[in-house]
Design an enzyme around this catalytic site. Structure first.
Site, short mmCIF file in Angstrom:
data_model
loop_
_atom_site.label_atom_id
_atom_site.label_comp_id
_atom_site.label_asym_id
_atom_site.label_seq_id
_atom_site.Cartn_x
_atom_site.Cartn_y
_atom_site.Cartn_z
N GLU A 42 -4.28 -9.00 0.54
CA GLU A 42 -4.68 -8.67 1.92
C GLU A 42 -6.19 -8.59 1.93
OE1 GLU A 42 -2.20 -5.62 3.77
OE2 GLU A 42 -3.98 -4.98 4.86
N GLU A 75 0.81 -1.22 0.00
CA GLU A 75 0.00 0.00 0.00
C GLU A 75 0.85 1.27 0.00
OE1 GLU A 75 -3.00 -0.18 3.06
OE2 GLU A 75 -4.00 -1.87 2.08
#
Ligand code: GAL
Length: 816
Positions: A506, A430
């Protein structure tokens, strides 16, 4: 940073004759001195450290607390959580005192060290920014606290016992999004070799061709020589199977350069997989003429895997999806201090869950974890960074990225590229750089470095900025596009991606507190309650995240989605979403298991799906609700069976069957939503696909708390001063039912051949220290951790609490 110092003239003069021809590896685990705070002259050899604390390493200086919401207060707007304004976060890094400087010192005895030898220190990880001094001189430093590195200290060593090693560590505030730990939290090794030797991580073993009858093994072995000069050398290598039988041998003369390339053939190879974690060992001996110069072992597995367009992932020719979890590095009550028994317990629990993969989010793992994954059968996504150039926190890795990212990747890949468990590398999580044109350029640079160092494994990363990932192009760069929390956009991604597959890198981030149930039972995002807990009906998530079932549905319905890595396997210290702004709360609610390693209900939801070898039948909630008589108290069953009938006090509540539905929960759970509470019992009878009643599960209303029951994960330990037993303490009524509301404080006494190590109850709001042998049970349970001494014998463990019959258990420890 590998310093390639030549033996200094001083050392040559003073040296004793070179005696040792082989390598000697010393684990520097005992007799360290530690002091918190910066200490002038602490690097000097004659510095008086007698008053410092004596510690053993691995050591986490901050885990002893105390917890305080003012530790590392962060006023931040968490962009990836879609926050609109900055607010004060108190428990973001766990509320533990890890910030500041710490020093470690130790004597470094190097028996028989002399001319013609090399000495190298290997740090598996040191939190953080370690500067290493030998006899007062700086040997080197490494910025990133999660990576392993080695330093050649040959030129700094004196012969004899009088050497002093000192390490300075420094942790900045606002440097992390979770609890990083503090200090020498991983092992430190000293490796002494001949000066003609195989360096740290000096082999690279691949298995380029595998058939049923044979596996080709290519072993590249680098040697280091004085001055880097090539010389006539020979490398004898033998490969042994798991039983120790030699299955292949070869002997190679070094013709040019300093790298041997050996090709061996293993007949009838036994393939490595999570279900069959078969390992082989390549043992190499390095000779100069008849003189043995070095001996080096490379453990490996023989397996092939593919990521194919339109097909997805296959291991040894068998298509499969990753049943993975993301885990942080901390071990709950033990903090970041690595411990093999604690890791083994985690893996044992995950194996029972049916989990087959771990993502080491968001940093390099400890070598003990990787070795256990090889041995126990667990695939790994080894991850490197949570930040590139653009910061997420003020003092995070972005400050080091330009200077260190290549060095960090090289060490990571060199360290773990021989490990069978490692299936892919992750270059980031991220990172905000997804949102600019430079992101794909950085991604390509990092991916190319990884490919250069290991062409056999693909590269992935966790992407969370879906639109930007396509707008700026990062998603198309990666070998494996990994998406975080985007099941609803998988079809769109697949339509655009050139790769032809994607990974749920994720997923979920469902929040729950073990044994806590909230009413009314409803799906919610960012739901908060006055007690800072989340409901175990498993319907609460974050604005960016989902319930498990939503991901399951996407995984099942959309082809070319290669599985998932659930956030998270275990709760971890820090990031107490949805209570980031509310103290006390020091740890996450995301775990399938809690901070003490006790399964939450969600464990059984995943187990029912993932563990195909053993059936699962689990019901929730508990059935002790004084005051809820007559009120709606839904009952859920998490089961691998397709159908079940629920009985409340013998009265049927009807049969539920999993099936197609627009509501994902109805596909994966059996739910009786209108049950009215009446004390007594709830019982499910499960039916198999043929409609046969095959299993039952019953939960009874508990009576008054009566006694403490102790259950150990293992009762036979190794007397090595490190092995651990995890003892679950349950407050039960006289009939053995768990008292789910019990909050008694239990005191532990450990005597004999072991000692109390730590305690945890999985309650994110508890401010009781992990290191006192006393804690309140949370929802009736806690876990006490007992450590073996170094002499064999019996260990008696006793738990007391006012008003309860004590619990006792005896463990046995045995010298190895
Ligand atoms: C993700 C992030 C994880 C963790 C998680 C919580 O965005 O990658 O590190 O913060 O959210 O849901």
């Amino acid at each position: 940073m590998l310093l390639k110092n030549l033996l200094s003239a001083t050392l040559l003069l003073a040296a004793t004759a070179a005696t040792a021809q082989n390598r000697h590896e010393y684990l520097l685990d005992s007799n360290w001195k530690f002091s918190k705070g910066d200490v002038p002259n602490a690097a000097k050899p004659d510095f008086a450290d007698a008053k410092w604390q004596t510690v053993s390493v691995p050591h986490d200086w901050a885990i002893t607390g105390p917890f305080d919401g003012n530790n590392d207060l962060q006023v931040v707007k968490i962009e990836q959580n879609q926050e609109q304004k900055a607010t004060q976060k108190s428990g973001r890094t766990g509320g533990l005192p890890f910030i500041g400087t710490g020093w470690y010192r130790r004597k470094l005895a190097v028996p028989g060290f002399g001319s013609g030898q090399r000495a190298v220190l290997v740090f598996d990880g040191a939190m953080s920014d370690p500067h290493v001094f030998v006899n007062g001189k700086e040997a080197g430093h490494w910025a990133y606290g999660y990576n392993s590195f080695s330093l050649d200290i040959t030129s700094l060593l004196k012969p004899g016992d009088g050497n002093v090693l000192a390490v300075r560590l420094q942790n900045q505030s606002e440097a992390s999004r979770w609890y990083p730990g503090a200090g020498l939290y991983r092992n430190v090794h000293l490796v002494v070799t001949d000066d003609v030797h195989i360096p740290v991580w000096g082999t690279y073993l691949t298995t380029p061709e595998i058939t049923a009858t044979q596996a080709k093994v290519t072993l590249k072995t680098t040697v280091e020589t004085p001055g880097g000069k090539p010389q006539p050398l020979r490398l004898d290598t033998e490969i042994r199977d798991a039983a120790g039988k030699v299955v292949a041998t070869t002997s190679t003369e070094l013709t040019n350069g300093l790298t041997f390339e050996q090709n061996l053939t293993v007949p009838q190879p036994k393939l490595w997989s999570p279900e069959t974690p078969v390992l082989y060992t390549a043992s190499s001996k390095l000779y100069a003429g008849k003189v043995l110069k070095d001996a080096y072992k490379t453990t490996f597995g023989i397996r092939s895997f593919k990521f194919e367009k339109g097909v997805g992932f296959s291991l040894n020719g068998q298509p499969r999806k990753f049943k993975g979890v993301c885990n942080h590095h901390d071990l709950g009550p033990l903090g970041a201090a690595i411990n093999t028994a604690a890791l083994r317990r985690q893996l044992t629990l995950l194996k029972d869950l049916g989990c087959d993969a771990i993502r080491t989010s968001h940093n390099m793992p400890a070598p003990e974890l990787v070795a256990l994954c090889d041995e126990m059968g667990m695939m790994l996504m080894v991850e490197s960074f949570d930040e590139w150039k653009a910061p997420k926190v003020k003092n995070g890795y972005s400050q080091y990225f330009d200077e260190w990212s290549e060095k960090d990747l090289v060490n990571m890949v060199h360290h773990y590229r021989n490990n069978a468990s490692v299936i892919m590398w992750s270059i980031g999580n991220e990172v905000p750089d997804q949102s600019n044109a430079n992101g794909p350029i950085i991604a390509k640079r990092l991916q190319d470095i990884v490919h250069r160092e290991d062409p056999t494994r693909p590269v992935t990363m966790g992407l969370d900025r879906f639109d930007d990932d396509f707008k700026y192009g990062i998603a198309a760069v990666l070998d494996i596009p990994g998406f975080n929390y985007k099941p609803h956009r998988y079809p769109e991604a697949l339509a655009k991606l050139p790769q032809g597959f994607l990974l749920g890198s994720e997923t979920a981030s469902t929040v729950s507190s073990r044994g806590v149930y909230k009413f009314p039972v409803e799906k919610a995002k960012q739901k908060q309650y006055p007690d800072n807990q989340s409901s175990s009906y498993d319907l609460e998530a974050c604005v960016w995240s989902q319930t498990p079932d939503e991901e399951f549905a996407a995984q099942d319905d959309i082809p070319n989605v290669m599985g998932e890595f659930v956030w998270t396997g275990f709760d971890y210290l820090g990031e107490p979403t949805p209570y980031d702004e509310k103290w006390p709360s020091h740890s996450s609610y995301f775990g399938i298991l809690d901070l003490a390693g006790m399964p939450k209900d969600r464990y059984y939801l995943y187990r029912a799906r993932w563990n195909t070898a053993k059936p699962t039948l689990h019901i929730l909630p508990h059935w002790t609700w004084p005051g809820r008589e007559g009120q709606t108290t839904p009952v859920f069953a998490y089961t691998s069976y397709p159908s079940a009938e629920l009985f409340v006090n013998g009265q049927s509540q009807g049969r539920q069957t999993k099936g197609p539905s627009t509501e994902p929960q109805s596909r994966y759970r059996l739910m009786w939503k209108d049950v009215k509470y009446a004390p007594g019992s709830i019982k499910v009878v499960a039916y198999d696909a043929q409609g046969k009643a095959v299993a039952t599960e019953e939960v009874k209303t508990a009576g008054v708390p009566h006694h403490i029951k102790l259950v150990a994960d293992r009762t036979a330990l190794t007397a090595d001063g490190k092995d651990l037993a995890f003892i679950t303490a349950r407050v039960e009524d006289k009939d053995g039912n768990l008292c789910p509301d019990a909050a008694h404080s239990l005191s532990f006494a450990v005597s004999g051949a072991g000692s109390f190590r730590a305690i945890g109850n999985g309650d994110a709001t508890s401010l009781e220290p992990f290191q006192k042998p006393q804690m309140r049970v949370f929802q009736g349970q806690l876990v006490a951790i007992v450590q073996a001494g170094d002499k064999g014998g019996a260990v008696q463990v006793k738990a007391n609490s006012t008003g309860l019959q004590a619990g006792t258990i005896t463990l046995q420890t045995k010298a190895r």
